[in-house]
Scaffold this motif. Structure first.
Motif: not given
Length: 793
Positions: A389-391, A667-668, A689-691, A693-703
């Motif tokens: 993620t870029t800040t 956008l989380v 995702v990036s606001p 262009d919608g490019t994914p930044q990260w994605h994780h699954l949480l139980q």
């Protein structure tokens, strides 16, 4: 002419050798391989002499082919030692070396009767040795009885199994190699073999052993039907995801019909026919076609496309192909076991058909039921990505070390929200603001007429984009209201000072608030109530208003109807006039079966931009969540993208309300999938995702544990830190309750560390995960577990 005369005519100068051979064929342990068998072989050689290249050489081989016979010898051993005896004796009596070698070769052929097509001598001898198979039934039975006596040292069941295996392997090939033998004797021989195999079946079979191949056969039919259903699902799914309006062809009903018809045809072949090829050929075809299809699916399997969920087509087709391979293997195994002596005795037909139906139905149900988790697992693998993620350069990441900053008990806390003034708590009678650094109460607002405001949950607190204004939903109790007076249902407060900016009575739902306006949805009307100014307007739209945001001089709202109507509109904040609209129904295949309030999700404004982003569920590929973004300055869609995984809208207690939150750089989204089994963990998708262009930044699954599974949990239980990471409160395997950070580095539990005092130690031990709520105030995460409010450093 007797045997002695025949030998003397064949080798006149070797009478002692002939006497020795006759003595060998007269041994007491021979009940079939005796002089009678030798006579029948020699007679057959005479009949077929014209087909041989050297009939006398064949006759010499016939005399020696069973000269040494020991029923307890290993397979092929008798033929080998008989050939060696012939080579030794014939050479001693001066027979040509070339003929001696040919005699030895012919004798060895009788071990397996596998002569080459151009081997004329071998064909004659092998046919002569097997001539007994085509004799009259009476003579054949005598032959079979003689073989049993010769193998008297073997038990009844073991002999029956071995004899059946030998006869079945013999019947799988052409019995007679010569043209005359094949034409005149083949059919009779096969009838004799079949009759003996049938008579041996009960002796060789295990008790109820005949059900074993039936079970495998039924399982194969069930997998065939399941493969046809999975094939239909794969063909009915769109080739790509997101799917266009014309991409999804619908479920082809012919596939399960064809699979069921094929299973029925195989059942008829199994129970009513005896030709093994009627089962063998489909088994080979299924295996070969299935392997080819698996290879094609593997080759065509699409690579993971960040931000775009993979179509369900290829996982379903891969599963159908693998099922076809399994069906072929099961069918071949069933056929093999059916021919194996221990399992060859068929059970009563009705019992066999019943077992086939039961096993087939069970396997079909199991394979089809396992298909959905398989597909979902493949989609998770294909669409889970993680990038950095870029800040903003001047934005420092939050350092969450887990030290307990403060903790205090709260009476019946509802929702909590971070503001510029601290942590706002929605109490049953009003709002309390606590300092984010110390936890001390800074101000409170309460009314005696309010009735259980805390039950509104997170939707009961609206915070402005700058965090300085609060709109609290404070419904009043009807029995406490003076007659004829409508008490306010919303209080707009200054988050820093607690000053009441305005109070509004409305039967609608507040959508957004800032220092100037309170935006309210009343059915298909949008109403703006002035906060710091007297501005007030009311605008009627086409459909029910579901979401809204205040950004600059615009009110951005979404109104949606049943069917495919969903429109994003930009309304002027001065008078409510429409400046632009974006019809989402033209871009997405919206679900006509869901209420608009269900399939139109969150709407958020990206800080310091002219961009709003939202969620919408469509009917594509069985239900797809899309994220979209609109430039409010120009009234145009910037980008749309399907959300990875398989999130579902809120359709009951197993699903949930998705939360969409925004920072400058991310956008989380937090959403859940429908739970499969009660009491099992539920899978949440947490992605960014990036606001731009919608490019994914990260994605994780949480139980998420079962006790936290509530429809409101994604909204109440997660907080967004300024650097784009997500924080929540989660029970740990050791029984403790601690925060969990989710971001580019994955899912990281951060245990709560007690402070230096005994009081802080006790407070940290009292934290639970019973009813978690999370917010962020002053870059400090704050948590509530239903009885305590606490913050971490």
């Amino acid at each position: 002419m007797d045997l002695r005369d025949q030998w003397n005519r064949l080798l006149p100068h070797a009478q002692p050798l002939g006497d020795d051979l006759l003595a060998r064929y007269a041994e007491q342990h021979r009940y079939y391989h005796d002089q009678r068998h030798l006579t029948e072989v020699l007679q057959t050689v005479d009949l077929l002499a014209g087909a041989a290249d050297d009939s006398d050489t064949v006759r010499l081989a016939a005399w020696f082919h069973d000269a040494i016979y020991d029923p307890q010898a290993d397979p092929g051993e008798n033929e080998e030692v008989s050939a060696q005896l012939a080579e030794l004796e014939l050479a001693a009596y001066g027979v040509d070396a070339e003929r001696v070698e040919e005699v030895g070769r012919l004798i060895r052929l009788t071990a397996k009767h596998d002569c080459e097509p151009d081997d004329a001598n071998g064909a004659v001898l092998c046919d002569a040795d097997l001539r007994i198979l085509s004799m009259s039934p009476q003579r054949y039975d005598e032959y079979a009885a003689g073989i049993r006596q010769e193998y008297g040292h073997i038990g009844e069941r073991d002999f029956a199994r071995g004899r059946m295996s030998f006869l079945q392997s013999l019947a799988e090939t052409r019995l007679y190699a010569t043209d005359r033998g094949h034409t005149d004797w083949e059919q009779t021989a096969r009838e004799n073999l079949h009759r003996e195999v049938e008579s041996l079946g009960p002796k060789a079979a295990r008790p109820i052993g005949g059900l074993i191949p039936i079970v495998y056969f039924g399982a194969a039919l069930g997998v065939i039907v399941a493969a046809s259903v999975l094939l239909g699902r794969g063909l009915g799914a769109a080739a790509k995801w997101p799917a266009g309006p014309d991409d999804a062809a619908g479920f082809p009903v012919w596939t399960p019909i064809a699979g069921t018809a094929l299973a029925a045809g195989l059942s008829c072949a199994w129970f009513r026919r005896t030709q093994q090829r009627l089962v063998t050929v489909p088994a080979l075809v299924f295996g070969v076609v299935g392997l080819i299809a698996v290879g094609i699916c593997w080759w065509r399997w699409p690579a993971a496309q960040p931000g775009a969920a993979m179509s369900e087509r290829w996982p379903y087709l891969m599963l159908a192909s693998a099922a076809l391979v399994v069906a072929g293997a099961l069918l071949a195994l069933a056929r093999r076991l059916r021919r194996a002596p221990p399992y060859s005795q068929a059970p009563p037909r009705l019992l066999g058909i019943g077992a086939t139906v039961v096993c087939g139905a069970m396997l079909a149900w199991i394979v089809v039921s396992a298909g959905e988790p398989f597909v979902q697992a493949r989609l998770e693998t294909a669409n889970t990505v993680s990038t950095t993620t870029t800040t903003k350069p001047d934005q420092m990441p939050v350092q969450l070390d887990g030290t307990l900053a403060w903790s205090r008990e709260v009476p019946a806390a509802g929702a909590i929200a971070g503001t510029a003034g601290g942590i706002a708590e929605l109490r049953p009678d009003g709002v309390v603001m606590s300092d984010a650094t110390t936890g001390q109460i800074r101000w409170r607002y309460s009314r005696a007429d309010v009735n259980d405001a805390a039950s509104s949950g997170s939707k009961g607190l609206l915070i402005s984009g700058d965090g300085r204004t609060i709109a609290a939903h404070l419904p009043y109790a009807g029995n406490r209201a003076p007659a004829g007076i409508d008490l306010p249902t919303y209080a707009v407060l200054d988050a820093v000072s607690g000053e009441v900016l305005t109070e509004v009575h409305t039967d609608g739902v507040a959508l957004a608030v800032d220092a100037n306006q309170l935006l309210v949805a009343e059915g298909n009307y949008v109403v703006a109530h002035g906060v710091s100014s007297p501005t007030h307007w009311r605008t009627q739209l086409q459909c029910t208003v579901t979401q809204g945001e205040l950004i600059g001089d615009l009110a951005v709202v979404v109104d949606a109807c049943g069917g495919n109507g969903a429109v994003v509109r930009g309304l002027d904040l001065k008078d409510g006039d429409q400046r632009w609209e974006v019809d989402l129904g033209l871009r997405f295949d919206l679900s006509a079966e869901l209420d608009p309030a269900t399939w139109v999700g969150d709407l958020v404004a990206v800080p310091d931009t002219r961009e709003v982003s939202g969620l919408i569920w469509t009917g594509a590929a069985g239900g797809t969540l899309f994220q979209w973004s609109v430039d409010v300055g120009e009234g145009r869609v910037i980008w749309t993208t399907p959300v990875p995984g398989t999130p579902r809208p809120r359709l009951g207690p197993a699903s949930c309300d998705a939360q969409l939150a925004a920072t400058h750089a991310s956008l989380v989204l937090i959403t859940c999938r429908n739970a499969t089994d009660p009491g099992q963990p539920q899978t949440y998708d947490v992605s960014a995702v990036s606001p731009a262009d919608g490019t994914p930044q990260w994605h994780h699954l949480l139980q998420v544990p079962p006790r936290l599974q509530q429809p409101e949990y994604p909204l109440d239980g997660f907080g967004l830190l300024p650097d784009g990471r997500v924080v929540t409160l989660m029970p740990q395997p050791n029984g403790s309750c601690s925060p969990v950070l989710i971001g580019t580095t994955g899912v990281q539990p951060r245990p709560i560390l007690a402070g230096p005092t005994a009081t802080s130690v006790a407070a940290s031990e009292e934290v639970t995960c019973n009813k978690p709520a999370v917010t962020v105030a002053g870059a400090r995460p704050a948590f509530s577990d239903g009885t305590r409010l606490f913050a971490l450093n």
